[in-house]
Scaffold this active site. Sequence first.
Site, PDB file in Angstrom:
ATOM      1  N   SER A  26       0.039   5.801  -1.569  1.00 32.36           N
ATOM      2  CA  SER A  26      -0.488   7.013  -0.946  1.00 32.36           C
ATOM      3  C   SER A  26      -0.386   6.888   0.575  1.00 32.36           C
ATOM      4  O   SER A  26      -0.027   5.837   1.103  1.00 32.36           O
ATOM      5  CB  SER A  26      -1.951   7.254  -1.349  1.00 32.36           C
ATOM      6  OG  SER A  26      -2.766   6.196  -0.876  1.00 32.36           O
ATOM      7  N   GLY A  27      -0.739   7.971   1.255  1.00 32.51           N
ATOM      8  CA  GLY A  27      -0.841   7.948   2.713  1.00 32.51           C
ATOM      9  C   GLY A  27       0.435   7.552   3.431  1.00 32.51           C
ATOM     10  O   GLY A  27       1.540   7.936   3.065  1.00 32.51           O
ATOM     11  N   GLY A  62       0.813  -1.209   0.000  1.00 33.06           N
ATOM     12  CA  GLY A  62       0.000   0.000   0.000  1.00 33.06           C
ATOM     13  C   GLY A  62       0.846   1.257   0.000  1.00 33.06           C
ATOM     14  O   GLY A  62       0.573   2.200   0.745  1.00 33.06           O
ATOM     15  N   GLY A  89       1.936   4.665   3.649  1.00 30.68           N
ATOM     16  CA  GLY A  89       2.848   3.861   2.853  1.00 30.68           C
ATOM     17  C   GLY A  89       3.741   4.706   1.966  1.00 30.68           C
ATOM     18  O   GLY A  89       4.939   4.454   1.834  1.00 30.68           O
ATOM     19  N   TYR A 111     -13.886  -4.541  11.154  1.00 33.17           N
ATOM     20  CA  TYR A 111     -12.575  -3.885  11.203  1.00 33.17           C
ATOM     21  C   TYR A 111     -11.836  -4.260  12.483  1.00 33.17           C
ATOM     22  O   TYR A 111     -10.646  -4.594  12.459  1.00 33.17           O
ATOM     23  CB  TYR A 111     -12.753  -2.370  11.122  1.00 33.17           C
ATOM     24  CG  TYR A 111     -11.458  -1.586  11.187  1.00 33.17           C
ATOM     25  CD1 TYR A 111     -10.561  -1.611  10.128  1.00 33.17           C
ATOM     26  CD2 TYR A 111     -11.146  -0.814  12.309  1.00 33.17           C
ATOM     27  CE1 TYR A 111      -9.374  -0.893  10.187  1.00 33.17           C
ATOM     28  CE2 TYR A 111      -9.971  -0.090  12.368  1.00 33.17           C
ATOM     29  CZ  TYR A 111      -9.083  -0.135  11.307  1.00 33.17           C
ATOM     30  OH  TYR A 111      -7.908   0.571  11.364  1.00 33.17           O
TER      31      TYR A 111
END
Length: 334
Positions: free
Chosen positions: A60-61, A57, A63, A210
């Site tokens: 973006s973000g 991942g 990662g 989650y």
Amino acid sequence: MSTPQLPFPDPEKIFSSWWPIIIGVAVGIFYAARQWLRGAQFVEDVKLDGKVVIITGGTSGIGYATALYMAKRGAKVTITCRDEALGRAAAEEMKTLHKQEVTVMKCDLASFKSIREFVEAFKKKEKKLDILINNAGVMMSPQALTEDKFDVQFGVNYLGTFLLTELLLDLLKVTGSSRIVNTSASASNLGEINFDDINMTEDYSPGQAYAQSKLAVNLYTLHLAHRLKDTKVIVNVANPGIVNTNGHRHLPFKNNSFLRLSFTPIVWFLMKTPSDGAQTTLLLACSKSVDGLSGKYYKDCTLSELTGKSLDEELQERLYKESVKWTGLEKKTK
């Protein structure tokens, strides 16, 4: 010709009102609160020349921020993604804006087939793996199934991480002093592993699904740390905190235009940036202070304590055995 003198402020007029003082104190408190909410920062000077790194991942973000940090310090970084076009765009952005090179490879954690194909391709080009960062995940998503018919949150956040890690263990072991960083969340404290209905088909709740997936990550990390105790591979859990990333895309304040606009100032103030959210992961991946420590849980760059079900050794073992069956992986003793 003399230069005109600007009038000097009259102190009596300035301090005749408390407003300047109140405003100054308020701004100071606001700034201090914002800095505190950003969390601790990893400031250790590290060199990663020659280190081979996988970050799931990484487009973006958190990662992306993690990949950028490591690439800047000389690591040979591979970021995985579901969408190769997005991966190439992220890699090109790093190269254009930050002068950093990263490799992009497809690996969809919602597909056991994709994970196996990625591992096979990666092993053909690399003979070691220094750092594996299991960063990719989904949060509070609507009810859906992966390619292998598992709840998407449990399948991506846990089972995908489990299979990928297990298939890469041989590379991690031959490397020597290697590290695995798994990503969890405080919601894990609310989770339960529903073995009788792992997909929660009878009573699906995005929040509970989650929480179950993140509890599973904790359980697996502790079980794996025990299995690896006679090796030089260490595995730990990072809780990045509440970070403003695309991971919240299923929540109302992200997917509703009016709420997104209304909540923008609040989100900016209360949530960490992706770079701030990456700090605990970076500490566990890079810091000398973590040498020899395994099966630990860190939040805000600080060693914290796991509690409750995460520490249940029988539950850890049962989850491991079931995960081997679910993923079609041959059982390993170490």
